[in-house]
Design an enzyme around this catalytic site. Structure first.
Site, mmCIF file in Angstrom:
data_model
loop_
_atom_site.group_PDB
_atom_site.id
_atom_site.type_symbol
_atom_site.label_atom_id
_atom_site.label_comp_id
_atom_site.label_asym_id
_atom_site.label_seq_id
_atom_site.Cartn_x
_atom_site.Cartn_y
_atom_site.Cartn_z
ATOM 1 N N TYR A 130 55.709 24.797 37.688
ATOM 2 C CA TYR A 130 56.608 26.099 37.224
ATOM 3 C C TYR A 130 56.825 26.126 35.811
ATOM 4 C CZ TYR A 130 57.370 28.910 41.309
ATOM 5 O OH TYR A 130 57.216 29.536 42.366
ATOM 6 N N LYS A 182 51.565 15.268 46.936
ATOM 7 C CA LYS A 182 50.180 15.276 46.897
ATOM 8 C C LYS A 182 49.619 14.401 46.196
ATOM 9 C CE LYS A 182 46.190 17.530 48.370
ATOM 10 N NZ LYS A 182 45.798 17.539 49.667
ATOM 11 N N ASP A 216 49.848 19.454 52.398
ATOM 12 C CA ASP A 216 49.113 20.152 53.434
ATOM 13 C C ASP A 216 49.494 19.778 55.151
ATOM 14 O OD1 ASP A 216 47.955 18.137 52.230
ATOM 15 O OD2 ASP A 216 45.993 18.403 52.591
ATOM 16 N N ASP A 240 58.438 26.069 46.838
ATOM 17 C CA ASP A 240 58.493 27.540 46.898
ATOM 18 C C ASP A 240 57.664 27.751 47.889
ATOM 19 O OD1 ASP A 240 58.681 29.920 45.435
ATOM 20 O OD2 ASP A 240 56.354 29.613 44.979
#
Ligand code: NAD
Length: 349
Positions: A130, A182, A216, A240
């Site tokens: 971001y 991740k 995920d 988000d």
């Protein structure tokens, strides 16, 4: 804390905002007054309401007010399209270093796809992808042949949000924090976050359980078995996306409150926008903003008031079946407000 201290008014900035904002803030202020919430409101214009007055959706008077009170309840603000206006929410985050975005999701309306959901997502609000460090690379006459974006996660920023999440878990009687990342692919960018969060977790050993999930897998588990989660802490972009997913678990954005918490101020809001399609019709659902007010009461050390208000909301929606159109009911904003006031009346402090 003495009785006298408890009754001391707490200065707070109130931003009615745009569209349905004034309708739902009116309802919330009325209910908070009946509850005996100690807020002394300083009402300030923001969004389109402020552009009309001062040419800026985030006027200096509003920023000054939050600088003074360090506390705000914000109705939705319409971000004007074009005219070079930057997102008001991003400007507020930067101005007050609001590093933690807190999104609880709790089932209120029974009989949905998932019942008895009660989880909280803590999103880092200032770092990650971001930061928007982006550029194009020209190749062979195409000025935008490739696009590059750099994310930044710092060890200090990662520790700060992890400490916030674990502290929140302790203060709110939660049992477990799940670190979402991740780090199997983005080994540096999200590896540093995972490492820092596990390091912080050591200070809470024996008090708060910790585990981690790859983003995920977390997204899938949230729809297969959301009950396994308690507090989730994650980086900006993943937060988000997952925060909207968890809002969906409990019936959508109309019931979703949020808080942006920083060193210099804390701002509480509904997650939804100004709903221009229903503005002025008197049918907006004030519950998301009211639930944000419950979070604000907890933040200022009035958990008993928050609990009483949540109980009144639950009874109004579940037992009295008073619901606005977005929840499948027919009640107007005023009718729902009156029903909550009746419930507060019949459950005195
Ligand atoms: P929206 O959330 O305003 O509306 C989406 C849909 O949900 C609409 O059909 C609306 O009627 C309905 N809805 C939203 N809140 C409701 C409520 N309390 N009760 C009943 N129905 C409700 O999203 P949008 O239409 O994409 O955005 C409208 C404006 O709001 C835009 O200018 C956007 O920039 C702004 N916005 C502001 C915030 C904020 O200030 N936090 C957040 C999102 C969008």
């Amino acid at each position: 804390m003495s009785h006298a201290t408890r009754d001391t008014p707490i200065p707070a900035t109130l931003i009615p905002g745009d569209g349905i904002g004034p309708e739902i803030t009116d309802a919330v202020v009325q209910i908070l007054a009946a509850l005996g919430a100690p807020f002394a409101w300083d009402t300030q214009a923001g969004g389109m309401a402020a552009v009309d007055k001062s040419g800026d959706p985030l006027p200096a008077a509003l920023l000054d007010s939050i600088r003074r009170t360090k506390l705000a309840l914000k109705g939705p603000l319409t971000t004007p399209v074009g005219g070079g206006f930057r997102s008001v929410n991003v400007r507020l985050r930067e101005a007050f270093q609001l590093y933690a975005n807190l999104r609880p999701a709790r089932t209120i309306v029974p009989g949905g796809r998932f019942d008895e959901i009660d989880l909280v997502l803590v999103r880092e609000n200032l770092e990650g992808l971001y930061v928007g460090f982006e550029h194009y690379i020209p190749i062979a006459g195409d000025p935008r042949a490739a696009a590059v974006s750099s994310g930044v996660n710092t060890r200090a920023g990662s520790r700060r949000i992890a400490e916030f999440a674990f502290d929140y878990a302790v203060k709110h009687g939660r049992k477990k924090v799940t670190i979402v990342h991740k780090a199997n692919v983005l080994k540096a960018l999200t590896g540093i976050f995972l490492e820092a969060a596990y390091d912080v977790a050591k200070q809470y050993a024996g008090r708060i359980e910790v585990n981690d999930r790859i983003v995920d897998a977390c997204a899938m588990q949230l729809v297969l078995n959301p009950w396994q989660f308690d507090v989730i802490v994650t980086t900006n972009l993943f937060g988000d996306i997952l925060s909207d997913e968890i809002a969906g678990l409990v019936g959508g954005l109309g019931m979703a409150p949020g808080a942006n918490i920083g060193e210099d101020a804390s701002i509480f809001e509904a997650v939804h926008g100004s709903a221009p399609d229903i503005a002025g019709k008197g049918i907006a659902n004030p519950l998301a903003l009211l639930l944000a007010a419950c979070m604000m009461l907890e933040h200022v050390g009035r958990p008993a008031l928050a609990q009483r208000l949540r109980a009144a909301i639950d009874l109004t929606v579940r037992q009295d079946n008073v619901r606005t159109g977005d929840l499948g009911g027919k009640a107007t904003t005023r009718e729902l407000t009156a029903a909550i006031l009746r419930r507060l009346d019949s459950s005195p402090a």
